[in-house]
Enzyme design. Structure first.
Site, PDB file in Angstrom:
ATOM      1  CB  ILE A 169      -1.015   0.116   1.276  1.00 32.65           C
ATOM      2  CG1 ILE A 169      -1.917  -1.214   1.278  1.00 32.65           C
ATOM      3  CG2 ILE A 169      -1.631   1.367   1.444  1.00 32.65           C
ATOM      4  CD1 ILE A 169      -3.033  -1.462   0.045  1.00 32.65           C
TER       5      ILE A 169
ATOM      6  CG  ASP B 137      -1.377  -6.245   8.030  1.00 33.05           C
ATOM      7  OD1 ASP B 137      -1.222  -7.546   7.696  1.00 33.05           O
ATOM      8  OD2 ASP B 137      -0.961  -5.455   7.335  1.00 33.05           O
TER       9      ASP B 137
ATOM     10  CE  LYS C  97       1.855   2.537   5.454  1.00 33.48           C
ATOM     11  NZ  LYS C  97       1.311   1.603   6.474  1.00 33.48           N
TER      12      LYS C  97
END
Length: 522
Positions: A130, A286, A151
């Site tokens: 992603i 996750d 990020k």
């Protein structure tokens, strides 16, 4: 049409990388071996099978990469060479151009890179399905410099994900209509849950808020570190957080050489998971090795470091209590209670015989107790439970799909750290304490404290409200008597009207019959 084209694109990638050959090679039937020979004729499939699978998943996009990440943690279910290759999907997906990352940052903040950061490393340090991460330095309002991780969302992700999800929705609808198990498996609801989580992951502001919530929840536990979020530097496409320094948890030998207590690390991982699930109802969903490090800093030595908070799971109070009771019953080997809980919750038909379901669950779970992780597979237990659920028409609960995925991640992680870890005995004391907190006097006291402001507001008005109620009782009795009398009169009137109506209809019918008889006679 877009779903049709995407389906063909997926089949083309499967064919080009020889994934059909991987599947057929694992099937023993002679006819399938011949089919494999026909399908592979003329194709050059000289790369190792693990590499072909990894490259195919990378080309297919983020949904397939996430599937590969889950498989990479299950070395008990996957061949070692395949699991080792898929582990590269955890944080070594090919990065996108750094200039695109810089353009995204400058567009988001409407400033040049030099105005935002004191320094910025253009070479990414990690790249996933992603987003990718760059290290940088910022200066806060007080002039203090902080090392941070930036990020940046991959460009065009929403379009790719939407196409794959549209295809998954279509296939789920087909499965629900055509499969005997379709209604029980609830594929459309499961895909809808997956849809929500993936779109949430595309919003880095939401991810930052997830990190902030987990950081607050974990503050008093002293087992895990969550990076601080710098909100002045966050945007839907960019997130800036504290730079965390540690060793990837997959490097077990390096951690052992540094003096980390590996068995304790495995037990701490189980404690963190159950704390997030049952105490908070808000858990990191996750937890593959690419998102977890271990601190070697003296003041935080041996603690977990969690990263990547795009996917989190939430549970309601009902779900938490129900699951805790199920887990505790499992750990106590009270299979009758497990079966009864399934009936009480409506997960199985109400006419299910508890004794039969109890016997089926016992047959699945009993062989695996008192064994270390090296000798059991939670994945295999879940598969056998799934077969049992089909027999008893157990309905799949979409809101628990993320929890089941995370539980498999935790078991895979525990297996890598300490194959001798006893998952049951580690989790049982925690759940017993949690149940005591939920149902004991501490829970009652917490509820009283929570409701105290409300009671404080109501109590001063209570004498006046009570006086009004008692004063109105006499008037209410008179009103009740009047209403009863009116109702009685209305019922009498209704009976009279019914008699008149029936008599009138009978008179008319009689006249019609008389006319017919006279015409027949004359």
């Amino acid at each position: 049409m877009s779903r049709f084209l995407r389906g063909w694109a997926i089949l083309w990638v499967v064919f080009r990388y020889g994934l059909d050959e991987l599947v057929l090679s694992g099937l023993p039937h002679p006819a399938l071996r011949k089919l494999r020979g026909v399908l592979t004729f003329g194709r050059k499939l000289d790369k190792p099978r693990g590499q072909r699978l990894r490259e195919a998943l990378e080309e297919l996009g983020p949904i397939f990469v996430k599937f590969g990440q889950v498989l990479s943690t299950r070395s008990d279910l996957m061949p070692p060479d395949v699991a080792e290759e898929l582990a590269k999907l955890q944080d070594r997906v090919p990065p996108f151009d750094s200039q695109i990352a810089v353009d995204t940052i400058e567009r988001s903040f409407r400033k040049s890179l030099d105005q935002i950061f004191v320094s910025f490393e253009r070479e990414p340090v990690a790249s996933a399905s992603i987003a990718q991460v760059h290290f940088a330095v910022i200066r806060d309002k007080n002039g203090v410099e902080h090392e941070v991780a930036v990020k940046v969302l991959r460009p065009g992700m929403k379009t790719v994900i939407d196409k794959d999800l549209a295809l998954m929705h279509m296939m789920a609808s087909w499965l629900e209509r055509l499969s005997h198990d379709g209604k029980r498996l609830k594929p459309r609801e499961v895909v809808a849950e997956f849809d929500n989580y993936l779109h949430d992951e595309l919003d880095l502001i939401r991810e930052a808020s997830n990190a902030a919530q987990l950081r607050r929840n974990m503050e008093g536990l002293d087992l895990v570190l969550i990076p601080e979020i710098f909100w002045d530097y966050c945007h839907t496409d960019v997130m800036v957080m504290e730079r965390m320094k540690g060793v990837p948890i997959s490097q077990v030998e390096r951690l052992r050489e540094a003096g980390v207590d590996i068995p304790k690390l495995a037990r701490d991982g189980v404690t963190i998971f159950f704390t997030q699930v049952f105490r908070d109802g808000f858990f990191h969903a996750d937890m593959h090795p690419g998102n977890i490090m271990v601190s070697l800093e003296p003041e935080t030595f041996g603690r977990y470091i969690s990263l990547d908070f795009g996917i989190v799971g939430t549970l309601t109070e009902f779900d938490k209590e129900y699951l805790a009771q199920n887990f505790l019953a499992f750990f106590r080997r009270d299979y009758k209670r497990v079966a009864a809980l399934h009936v009480e919750s409506g997960w199985v038909p109400a006419n299910t015989r508890v004794e039969e379901l109890e016997a089926a669950i016992r047959a699945v779970c009993e062989p695996y107790f008192d064994r270390p992780l090296a000798e059991i597979s939670l994945g295999m237990v879940l598969m056998r439970l799934f077969q049992t659920s089909r027999r008893f028409q157990v309905e799949i609960q979409p809101q628990l799909v993320l929890l089941q995925k995370t539980l498999l991640n935790i078991e895979g992680l525990g297996r890598q750290l300490d194959p001798n870890l006893d998952l049951w005995s580690t989790a049982k004391p925690f759940l017993e304490k949690w149940m005591l907190d939920q149902m004991g006097p501490q829970r009652l006291w917490r509820e009283i404290q929570a409701q105290a402001p409300r009671y404080a507001k109501i109590l001063p008005d209570l004498p006046r409200v009570l006086h009004q109620y008692l004063s109105s009782k006499g008037a209410d009795r008179e009103h009740d008597d009047l209403l009863k009398e009116l109702l009685k009169q209305q019922q009498t009137t209704n009976r009279l009207l019914q008699a008149i109506l029936c008599g009138g209809i009978g008179f008319v019918i009689g006249l019609v019959v008389l006319q017919i008889l006279l015409r027949v006679r004359f």
